[in-house]
Design an enzyme around this catalytic site. Structure first.
Site, PDB file in Angstrom:
ATOM      1  N   ARG A  67       0.960  -1.294   0.012  1.00 14.46           N
ATOM      2  CA  ARG A  67      -0.008  -0.051  -0.096  1.00 14.46           C
ATOM      3  C   ARG A  67       0.813   1.352   0.005  1.00 14.46           C
ATOM      4  NH1 ARG A  67      -1.506   1.557   4.768  1.00 14.46           N
ATOM      5  NH2 ARG A  67      -2.410  -0.425   5.512  1.00 14.46           N
TER       6      ARG A  67
ATOM      7  N   TYR B 131     -18.043  16.187 -14.678  1.00 13.32           N
ATOM      8  CA  TYR B 131     -18.264  14.877 -14.766  1.00 13.32           C
ATOM      9  C   TYR B 131     -19.132  14.300 -13.491  1.00 13.32           C
ATOM     10  CZ  TYR B 131     -17.413   9.634 -14.401  1.00 13.32           C
ATOM     11  OH  TYR B 131     -17.984   8.258 -14.321  1.00 13.32           O
TER      12      TYR B 131
ATOM     13  N   ASP C  24      -8.891  18.313 -13.494  1.00 11.58           N
ATOM     14  CA  ASP C  24      -9.150  17.095 -13.895  1.00 11.58           C
ATOM     15  C   ASP C  24      -8.744  17.303 -15.613  1.00 11.58           C
ATOM     16  OD1 ASP C  24     -10.166  14.821 -15.189  1.00 11.58           O
ATOM     17  OD2 ASP C  24     -12.024  14.975 -13.806  1.00 11.58           O
TER      18      ASP C  24
ATOM     19  N   LYS D 270      -9.692   6.346 -18.878  1.00 17.70           N
ATOM     20  CA  LYS D 270      -9.954   6.886 -20.285  1.00 17.70           C
ATOM     21  C   LYS D 270      -8.545   6.465 -21.119  1.00 17.70           C
ATOM     22  CE  LYS D 270     -13.622   7.219 -17.993  1.00 17.70           C
ATOM     23  NZ  LYS D 270     -14.025   8.386 -17.255  1.00 17.70           N
TER      24      LYS D 270
END
Ligand SMILES: *Cc1c(COP(=O)(O)O)cnc(C)c1O
Length: 387
Positions: free
Chosen positions: A46, A98, A170, A195
């Site tokens: 992690r 979004y 973004d 994307k």
């Protein structure tokens, strides 16, 4: 080195033991310590993983930042960034946004005492008017999803500096190949790497890049503490996708130009939104702050009754809810990506029930145009009968 070269060379020369060109997947959660108080640099996955490290360094370099952080999804990236803020803090956010980001803010983060104002960032006067003593950040999506509104990032940088706010961008729609907000003065960039960066509709991932050592250390702490990190297998898949980003973006864009121009000529279409068209209201700003226009094209069909026959008639282009992959997709924002935005707000923003969004893939542009032409022709026939 140029971006194309840095993309292709991700991971090359990094595995000193074997020389593997494709950097291996380190599918280990724990690492054996050489001795008490000693570490190989890896303790627990992690916190750090060798495969994830290569990806994180690559995206930091591509965006021109100081630290990269790979997350389980774009939403996980935004959630991690939200860890910077505390109860009572206020953020100014793009009005056209979004839908999932809007849902996270309105239905989750609000319960933790954060507040959000959704502002048309194209108007700096509106941004200034929205600033309160509790405002901590401006979060911009540019171009916006799905209306392709362009925010002047230099203007946002100026306002953010004047008021000591973070500027968060973004950058999903253009990718670092076409736009690098940190170079313009932004503090944090994030991606839904699901994307364009991944590019093949086969990996869900998010990436964060920070500028400045203090912010980078705070983000490193949050990334490890929140734990929404990307698994090593998905890091590997994402890097494989990123190697071809430059080629893909060039083809996405060339196809988008041809399709946007075609759409403007079809009688079933009343409006086309593509930042590459000189008549697009954000075209000049986009030219100034980015090196390309990308592969996203939205349009309004003449009548809402034409939407169903149009979508049913598409043969090559898939009716599906994503973007940025090699395959062309068509989305209906009103019932898909923006279903969680209340109808009145959607209408006010312009995400009406005649709006369709295309993610232009890298197929041959003539095949895509032919598919759109026959589907629009059918929509005109059938929608005409219905209306
Ligand atoms: C898809 C998307 C997100 C969310 O990313 P996920 O990877 O789906 O969690 C955020 N912003 C934009 C612009 C997106 O298109």
């Amino acid at each position: 080195m140029q971006m194309e070269t840095r993309l292709v060379q991700i991971g090359v020369g990094r595995d000193k033991t074997t020389g593997a060109l494709s950097f291996p997947v380190y599918q280990s959660t724990a690492y054996r310590h050489p001795a008490l108080g000693e570490s190989t640099g890896y303790d627990y996955t992690r916190t750090a993983n060798p495969t994830r490290d290569v990806l994180e360094q690559a995206i930091a370099s591509l965006e021109g930042g100081d630290g990269g952080f790979a997350c389980a999804s774009g939403m996980a990236a935004i959630q991690t960034i939200m860890g910077l803020f505390s109860q009572g803090d206020h953020l100014i956010v793009s009005l056209d946004l979004y839908g999932g980001t809007y849902r996270l803010f309105e239905q989750v983060m609000k319960r933790f005492g954060l507040s959000f104002d959704y502002v048309d960032l194209r108007d700096p006067a509106l941004v200034r008017a929205a600033i309160r003593s509790s405002t901590r950040a401006i979060l911009a999506e540019t171009p916006t999803n799905p209306l392709m509104q362009v925010t002047d990032l230099a203007q946002m940088v100026q306002i953010a500096r004047e008021h000591d706010l973070l500027l968060i961008v973004d950058n999903t729609f253009l990718s670092p190949y076409y736009q690098r907000p940190l170079e313009l003065g932004a503090d944090i960039v994030f991606h839904s790497a699901t994307k364009y960066l991944g590019g093949h509709n086969d990996v869900l991932a998010g990436l964060i890049v920070t500028k400045g050592s203090e912010l980078t250390e705070r983000m490193r702490f949050l990334h490890n503490s929140i734990g929404a990190v990307l698994g090593p297998q998905d890091c590997w898949l994402l890097m494989r996708g990123m190697k071809t980003l430059a080629l893909r973006m060039e083809r996405h864009q060339a196809n988008a130009f041809q399709i946007a121009r075609f759409l403007t000529t079809h009688p079933a279409v009343t409006e086309v939104f593509y930042t590459g068209l000189p008549e697009h209201e954000g075209h000049e700003v986009q030219r100034r702050q980015a090196s390309g226009f990308g592969g996203m094209v939205s349009f309004r069909i003449r009548h809402s009754s034409m939407v169903a026959p149009f979508l049913e008639s598409l043969q090559l282009i898939s009716f599906a809810e994503s973007l940025g992959g090699v395959e062309s997709l068509c989305t209906y924002p009103a019932t898909q990506t923006h279903a969680d935005v209340p109808p009145d707000i959607r209408q006010a923003v312009g995400v009406c029930d005649r709006l369709l969004r295309l993610s232009i893939g890298i197929e041959h542009a003539d095949d895509l145009t032919a598919d759109l032409r026959q589907a629009l022709d059918k929509a005109l026939e059938k929608g005409g009968e219905l209306s």
